[in-house]
Design a protein around this motif. Structure first.
Motif, mmCIF file in Angstrom:
data_model
loop_
_atom_site.group_PDB
_atom_site.id
_atom_site.type_symbol
_atom_site.label_atom_id
_atom_site.label_comp_id
_atom_site.label_asym_id
_atom_site.label_seq_id
_atom_site.Cartn_x
_atom_site.Cartn_y
_atom_site.Cartn_z
ATOM 1 N N TYR A 114 5.709 5.557 -3.815
ATOM 2 C CA TYR A 114 4.728 5.265 -3.573
ATOM 3 C C TYR A 114 3.809 4.573 -4.682
ATOM 4 O O TYR A 114 4.886 4.696 -5.322
ATOM 5 C CB TYR A 114 3.861 6.875 -3.643
ATOM 6 N N ALA A 115 2.612 4.667 -4.237
ATOM 7 C CA ALA A 115 2.194 3.694 -5.147
ATOM 8 C C ALA A 115 0.576 4.098 -6.240
ATOM 9 O O ALA A 115 0.851 3.892 -7.117
ATOM 10 C CB ALA A 115 1.001 2.807 -4.903
ATOM 11 N N MET A 116 0.887 5.466 -5.971
ATOM 12 C CA MET A 116 -0.426 6.229 -6.557
ATOM 13 C C MET A 116 -0.102 7.710 -6.746
ATOM 14 O O MET A 116 -0.688 8.475 -5.086
ATOM 15 C CB MET A 116 -1.886 5.549 -6.540
ATOM 16 N N GLU A 117 -0.758 8.350 -7.724
ATOM 17 C CA GLU A 117 -0.634 9.966 -7.074
ATOM 18 C C GLU A 117 -1.701 9.960 -7.358
ATOM 19 O O GLU A 117 -2.989 9.632 -8.495
ATOM 20 C CB GLU A 117 0.653 10.261 -8.266
ATOM 21 N N TYR A 118 -2.799 10.931 -7.138
ATOM 22 C CA TYR A 118 -4.323 12.431 -7.303
ATOM 23 C C TYR A 118 -4.177 12.727 -6.963
ATOM 24 O O TYR A 118 -3.957 13.673 -6.456
ATOM 25 C CB TYR A 118 -5.271 11.101 -6.228
ATOM 26 N N VAL A 119 -4.729 13.668 -8.029
ATOM 27 C CA VAL A 119 -4.473 15.413 -8.004
ATOM 28 C C VAL A 119 -6.739 15.394 -7.532
ATOM 29 O O VAL A 119 -6.924 14.965 -8.513
ATOM 30 C CB VAL A 119 -3.948 16.168 -9.030
ATOM 31 N N ARG A 141 5.766 -0.834 -5.323
ATOM 32 C CA ARG A 141 5.748 -1.547 -6.735
ATOM 33 C C ARG A 141 4.177 -2.474 -6.783
ATOM 34 O O ARG A 141 3.221 -2.780 -7.241
ATOM 35 C CB ARG A 141 6.489 -2.669 -7.689
ATOM 36 N N PHE A 161 1.855 -3.102 -4.098
ATOM 37 C CA PHE A 161 0.705 -2.633 -3.898
ATOM 38 C C PHE A 161 -0.032 -2.019 -5.083
ATOM 39 O O PHE A 161 -1.315 -1.968 -5.083
ATOM 40 C CB PHE A 161 0.887 -1.653 -2.608
ATOM 41 N N ARG A 162 0.907 -1.175 -6.110
ATOM 42 C CA ARG A 162 0.346 -0.670 -7.368
ATOM 43 C C ARG A 162 -0.537 -1.822 -7.618
ATOM 44 O O ARG A 162 -1.426 -1.644 -8.379
ATOM 45 C CB ARG A 162 1.563 0.099 -7.570
ATOM 46 N N ASN A 163 0.237 -2.731 -7.667
ATOM 47 C CA ASN A 163 -0.614 -4.188 -8.528
ATOM 48 C C ASN A 163 -2.239 -4.207 -7.933
ATOM 49 O O ASN A 163 -3.017 -5.255 -8.826
ATOM 50 C CB ASN A 163 0.137 -5.676 -8.713
ATOM 51 N N LEU A 205 -3.246 -1.576 -6.497
ATOM 52 C CA LEU A 205 -4.591 -1.040 -6.087
ATOM 53 C C LEU A 205 -5.389 -1.103 -7.711
ATOM 54 O O LEU A 205 -6.196 -0.055 -7.465
ATOM 55 C CB LEU A 205 -3.442 0.301 -5.857
ATOM 56 N N ARG A 206 -4.605 -1.122 -8.776
ATOM 57 C CA ARG A 206 -4.734 -1.277 -10.436
ATOM 58 C C ARG A 206 -6.305 -1.654 -10.193
ATOM 59 O O ARG A 206 -6.698 -1.006 -11.129
ATOM 60 C CB ARG A 206 -3.811 -2.098 -11.065
#
Lengths: 570, 308
Positions: free
Chosen positions: B6-11, B269, B271-273, B275-276
Motif C-alpha cells: 500500500y502507499a499510505m497508512e492513516y490512523v 511506491r 503512487f506514494r510519490n 500522494l506525498r
C-alpha cells in the motif's frame, strides 16, 4: 466574540458554463477579493480546492463558531457576485475541519533528512558521542533510528498534534514499510519519558534537550549532504550515467518519463537562470535525486527550486523556474472580449492560420505552423518567466498568467518575419502578386549566378557550398511559384516541395498548363538531389570526389534549366 | 499483513481509546473478491464515467485479510470489464467492531390490490419451496432476524415471515431478488432501497409505501464465506458502515491501466510519490456531496493557499 476560532469547510456545487480551465483561472483570480471581503467580517479564508471533474468547490475558513452560518452566506454571495454565468449552489451543512498541511519544501526536507539519517545512522551516533551529546536515552527506544527521525520531524513540523497527524504527511513516505504506527507511539512515549519531547494538552513539542539534539543532528546531516554533493560528479561522468542510475519519473496523470538531467538543465537555462548557477546546482540536485530514490515530477521541480534557493536567497530564480515548468502545457490568454482562454500551442496555430492564411492563396505546411507556434509559445513562456516573481502562482494548477491577445499577435508576427521572410515580405507589400513575382526573379537571378559558379569551381567543398546556396534560392522561388510558403529551412523546403510535386502528379494536374510532366519530374529530381547534396560530408568523400563533383555539377545544370523555365514563363 | 502493498497508512482516532487503521494504495483487480452482484444499468453509467475520467477519485474499501471488497463493488466490476490491471483501494480490518454491517430494506410504491399481491407472494414462495408464516405485528420483536425476512403489506394487519430455513443465505437472497422483480413486473410497483430501520418503525412507513420487505441480517462471516467461495449476494444486500473514509485520493487512471510499471510494491511506491504532494483535510460526519456521508472523512487536498 467568545469561544475559540475554528476551521470550517463549505462545499459549493458549480454548474459551469465556462470550460474547466477558465473557471479555475477565474477562481484563482477572484479568491483574493473574496478573502478580503470575508476578513472585514472577521472570517478568514484558509484554503480552497476545486475538483474540475465533479465541479465541487471546497473552501475552508477560520472564524468563531457562532459566525459559521454567516460565513456560509457571505461566501455564497461573494462567489455569486464574483463569478458570472455560472450557477453556484451551496451544499447544506457546515463541517468543522482540521487541515494537516505542509509545503512541498518541508516535505522535501523531511524526505532528505530522514533518508540521510537512514543512510548514516552509525556515523551519526559516532558524531554525537564525539561531540559529547547525551544519547543514553536511545536504550529506551525500541527503534533508535526512528527516534532520531521523529525528533527531527517534530522540529520541522513545529510540534505534533495530539493524534500525530503531521506524521502522515512527513513520516509515512519514508518509514511506511519499516515501522508500524505502534512503533512510532512507543518511540514518542520513550522520548517524552526521557524529557526530549514535552506533551501538553494539545501539542507535543521539543524540549530544550530535544532541541539541542536536533541541532546536532542537523549539523551532522548538513556536513554529510555537502560531502555527498562535493564528491558526486567525480562518480558520475556523463549524463547517461546519471540518467540511467535514476528511476523513471511519475507524472501527476500517472504516466512516466525517463529521468533526463539534460532536460532539467535546458529548462533551467531557458527560463533565464544564469549558466554558472545552473551548473552550480547540478551536484546538489544529483544528491537530492539519489537520496530520494524514485521521484514524481513535482519532486523534481521542488528539488530544483530548493537548490536554486540555496544559491539565490531572493528566490527569483526558483520563481522563474516554477513559472516556466508549470506553463509547460498552457498559460491563460485574456481575449478582447475579456474572457480567459487556454493559451496552448494548438491555440496559437489557430491564431496563425486565422490571421495570416485565411485570405491568401498561399498554402503552409502543418510542420511549419507547428514550429512557429511552438517558438511563439516558448517566447511567451520565456518573457513571462522573467517577470514571474510578480505573477501569483497556484501550485499544481497550471493556470498562471494573463496574456493579452494583441501581445501574442506581435510575437507571432515577429516569429513569422524571422522564419518566413519571403512570405512576410510578400504579404506586407501593397501588391502581393507583383511582389511575389519580384521575389521569384530576385531568387532565380541569385540561383543562376551560384549555379554558374558551381560549374566553374574545382574544389569540392566550395562547389557544394555554392550549390546549397543556389538550391536554397531556387527551391524557395519554386515554392512561391507553386503558392507554397517557404521557410528558412532548406531541408524542410525541399521536403515540402517534393511532397507537393507528388501530390500535383497525383491530383492537381491543372498545373500542367504551365508545368508539364517532364518539368515536374525535373523539379522533383532536383529537390531530391538537393537534399542528398545538403547532407554530403565532403571531408569523408575524398575517394569519390570526382564522381560527386560530377553529380553536383549535373544538378547545377538541372537547376539552371529550371531557372530558365521560371524566367521564360513571362 | 506483512505482505500487504500500500502507499499510505492513516490512523483515525475514533475516540480516546479506539483507533481505526486505513491503508490506502493500489491493488491488483484480479486479486480482489466481490461479495455482491452489480446492477447492470448502474454499471453501464459508471463505465462511461470512468472511461472519460483521468482519475479514480475514491478508493474501494477492501478487507486486508481476505481481499473481499466491502464497498465499491460497481467500480471494481467496471475496472474488471475495462481490463485495467490495478484499482485504488483502502484496506481496512473487517473484523474491527468499528465496521458495522447493516442491510438494505426494499420499499415498494404502487396501487395494486393487497389481496392480489398476497396471493402472488404465497404462490411464488410455495413454488420456490420457501416456508412462510403469517404472524402478528406485535410478535415482530421475537423474530430470529438472521433467519427470517418479513413482508409488511398495506391494509393487512399480519406480517408475512419468510424463513431462510436450511438454505444458504446468498441463495435465499437471490430468491428474494426474484420475488422483488416479480412484484415490480406483475403489479407495476416501484422499488426503493433504504437503509434498515427498526421493526417498530416499519408499520408507520406503510402510510407512504404499499409493501416493505425487511431482509434478514447477514453476518460478516457469511459475507466472507460467500465471497471467498466465488459466489455473490444480489446487489444491495449488505450496507457497510465504515468509521472513516478517504476521499478525493485521485488515483491516476493511466497508472491503474498500466501493465509495465513493475510489481505491486513498485506501483505503490510510485503512487506514494504522487500522494506525498497532497495535504489532508479531516472532517467529522456530515459531508454532503452526492449523498450525505455519515462517517469521518479524510479528504485529500491540493493546497492553493500557502502553508508552512
Amino acid at each position: 466574540m467568545s469561544g475559540e476560532l475554528k476551521d470550517f469547510l463549505y462545499v459549493f456545487q458549480i454548474e459551469q458554463v465556462y470550460n474547466e480551465l477558465e473557471l479555475n483561472h477565474i477562481l484563482k483570480d477572484k479568491m483574493p477579493n473574496i478573502e478580503e471581503k470575508l476578513s472585514k467580517s472577521g472570517i478568514y479564508l484558509l484554503d480552497w480546492n476545486f475538483d474540475d471533474e465533479l465541479k465541487y468547490l471546497f473552501i475552508i475558513v477560520r472564524c468563531y463558531g457562532e459566525k459559521r452560518e454567516d460565513a456560509g452566506s457571505l461566501l455564497e454571495n461573494a462567489l455569486k457576485d464574483s463569478i458570472e454565468n455560472v450557477k453556484i449552489r451551496k451544499k447544506s451543512g457546515v463541517l468543522e475541519t482540521r487541515r494537516i498541511a505542509f509545503s512541498d519544501r518541508r516535505k522535501l526536507l523531511a524526505m532528505l533528512m530522514l533518508n540521510l539519517v537512514k543512510e548514516h545512522y552509525r556515523e551519526l551516533i559516532g558524531y554525537l558521542v564525539e561531540n559529547r551529546i547525551d544519547i543514553s536515552w536511545i536504550s529506551e527506544c525500541y527503534n533508535p533510528r526512528l527516534a532520531f527521525s521523529l525528533l527531527f520531524l517534530c522540529h520541522l513540523s513545529e510540534g505534533f498534534s495530539e493524534d500525530l497527524s503531521e506524521l502522515y504527511l512527513l513520516h509515512y513516505p519514508i518509514f511506511l514499510n519499516e515501522y508500524s504506527f505502534h512503533d512510532t507511539l512507543q518511540c514518542i512515549n520513550a522520548l517524552t519519558r526521557r524529557n526530549l519531547l514535552s506533551q501538553n494538552k494539545k501539542r507535543i513539542t521539543l524540549s530544550n534537550t530535544g532541541l539541542e539534539i536536533v541541532q546536532s543532528i542537523y549539523r551532522f546531516l548538513e556536513s554529510k549532504y555537502s560531502e555527498a554533493s562535493s564528491t558526486l560528479l567525480s562518480i558520475f561522468q556523463t549524463f547517461q550515467d546519471i540518467n540511467s542510475s535514476l528511476e523513471k519519473i511519475i507524472k501527476r496523470d500517472g504516466t512516466f518519463e525517463d529521468f533526463r538531467l539534460e532536460k532539467i538543465i535546458a529548462s533551467t537555462l531557458k527560463c533565464g537562470v544564469r549558466e554558472d548557477v545552473v551548473f552550480g546546482i547540478l551536484n546538489d540536485l544529483i544528491v537530492i535525486f539519489k537520496l530520494m530514490g524514485n521521484l514524481s515530477r513535482a519532486d523534481v521541480v521542488e528539488a530544483v527550486k530548493f537548490s536554486l534557493d540555496k544559491i539565490d536567497g531572493s528566490r527569483e530564480y526558483s520563481s522563474k523556474f516554477e513559472f516556466y515548468v508549470n506553463t509547460f502545457n498552457y498559460v491563460v490568454l485574456l481575449n478582447e472580449k475579456g474572457r480567459f482562454e487556454p493559451f496552448t500551442v494548438p491555440f496559437i496555430k489557430k491564431m496563425i492560420r486565422d490571421r495570416w492564411f485565411k485570405n491568401t492563396s498561399f498554402r503552409i505546411s502543418d510542420r511549419i505552423v507547428d514550429n512557429i507556434a511552438s517558438k511563439t509559445f516558448e517566447n511567451i513562456r520565456f518573457i513571462y518567466s522573467s517577470i514571474s516573481p510578480f505573477i501569483p502562482l497556484t501550485g499544481e494548477n497550471k493556470v498562471l498568467a494573463e496574456v493579452q491577445t494583441s501581445f501574442v499577435e506581435k510575437i507571432i508576427e515577429k516569429e513569422l518575419e524571422l522564419q518566413l521572410p519571403y512570405f512576410y515580405r510578400i504579404l506586407k507589400s501593397q501588391n502581393p502578386l507583383k511582389e511575389a513575382e519580384k521575389v521569384i526573379h530576385e531568387l532565380v537571378a541569385r540561383s543562376e549566378l551560384d549555379f554558374s559558379k558551381v560549374l566553374e569551381e574545382e574544389r569540392l567543398s566550395a562547389m557544394v557550398e555554392l550549390f546549397n546556396i543556389g538550391a536554397y534560392n531556387l527551391v524557395t522561388a519554386l515554392m512561391i511559384f507553386l503558392n507554397l510558403v517557404p521557410s528558412i529551412s532548406h531541408i524542410s523546403n525541399c521536403t515540402i516541395l517534393k511532397s507537393s510535386i507528388k501530390e500535383l502528379r497525383k491530383t492537381g494536374l491543372k498545373m500542367e498548363a504551365v508545368l508539364d510532366r517532364s518539368l515536374l519530374n525535373r523539379i522533383n529530381a532536383f529537390a531530391r538531389a538537393s537534399l542528398k547534396i545538403f547532407y554530403l560530408d565532403t571531408s569523408l568523400e575524398a575517394k569519390n570526389a570526382e564522381k560527386i563533383a560530377d553529380y553536383v555539377k549535373a544538378n547545377a545544370r538541372l537547376g539552371l534549366k529550371i531557372c530558365k523555365f521560371l524566367i521564360s514563363r513571362d | 499483513m506483512e505482505n500487504l502493498a500500500y502507499a499510505m497508512e492513516y490512523v483515525q482516532k475514533i475516540d480516546s481509546d479506539k483507533s481505526f487503521f486505513l491503508r490506502i494504495g493500489i491493488a491488483e483487480v484480479d486479486h480482489l473478491k466481490p461479495h455482491e452482484e452489480s446492477v447492470p444499468e448502474s454499471l453501464e453509467k459508471l463505465l462511461q464515467a470512468i472511461k472519460e475520467s483521468r482519475f479514480l477519485k475514491n478508493p474501494i474499501i477492501v478487507d486486508f485479510k481476505s481481499d473481499v471488497i466491502l464497498d465499491g463493488m460497481h467500480r471494481w466490476y467496471v475496472f474488471k470489464k475495462l481490463g485495467y490491471n490495478y484499482i485504488g483501494v483502502c484496506y481496512v480490518d473487517y473484523k474491527s467492531p468499528l465496521i458495522k454491517l447493516g442491510r438494505w430494506f426494499r420499499f415498494f410504491k404502487g396501487n395494486a390490490a393487497h389481496y392480489s399481491i398476497t396471493k402472488w407472494l404465497e404462490n411464488f414462495l410455495e413454488e420456490n419451496s420457501i416456508p412462510i408464516e403469517w404472524i402478528d405485528r406485535n410478535s415482530l420483536n421475537n423474530l430470529d432476524v438472521t433467519n427470517t425476512a418479513i413482508v409488511l403489506i398495506k391494509n393487512i394487519d399480519d406480517v408475512l415471515a419468510i424463513k431462510v430455513n436450511h438454505r444458504k443465505k446468498h441463495e435465499f437472497y437471490h430468491i428474494l431478488k426474484s420475488m422483488c422483480t416479480g412484484l415490480k413486473n406483475n403489479f407495476g410497483l416501484t422499488l426503493y432501497y433504504k437503509p434498515d430501520v427498526s421493526f417498530a418503525k416499519l408499520p408507520e412507513l406503510l402510510d407512504t409505501y404499499s409493501l416493505i420487505l425487511a431482509t434478514p441480517v447477514v453476518e460478516k462471516e457469511e459475507v466472507l464465506k460467500v465471497a471467498l467461495s466465488g459466489k455473490v449476494f444480489p446487489p444491495k444486500t449488505t450496507r457497510h458502515e465504515i468509521p472513516a473514509r478517504p476521499m478525493f485520493v485521485n488515483f491516476p487512471i493511466n497508472l491503474l491501466k498500466s501493465s509495465t510499471v513493475g510489481d505491486l510494491y513498485t506501483v505503490n511506491r510510485y503512487f506514494r510519490n504522487l500522494l506525498r504532494h497532497k495535504n489532508i483535510i479531516h472532517l467529522r460526519p456530515g459531508l454532503e456531496l452526492d449523498r450525505e456521508y455519515r462517517e469521518d472523512i479524510i479528504l485529500f487536498w491540493d493546497t492553493r493557499v500557502g502553508v508552512p
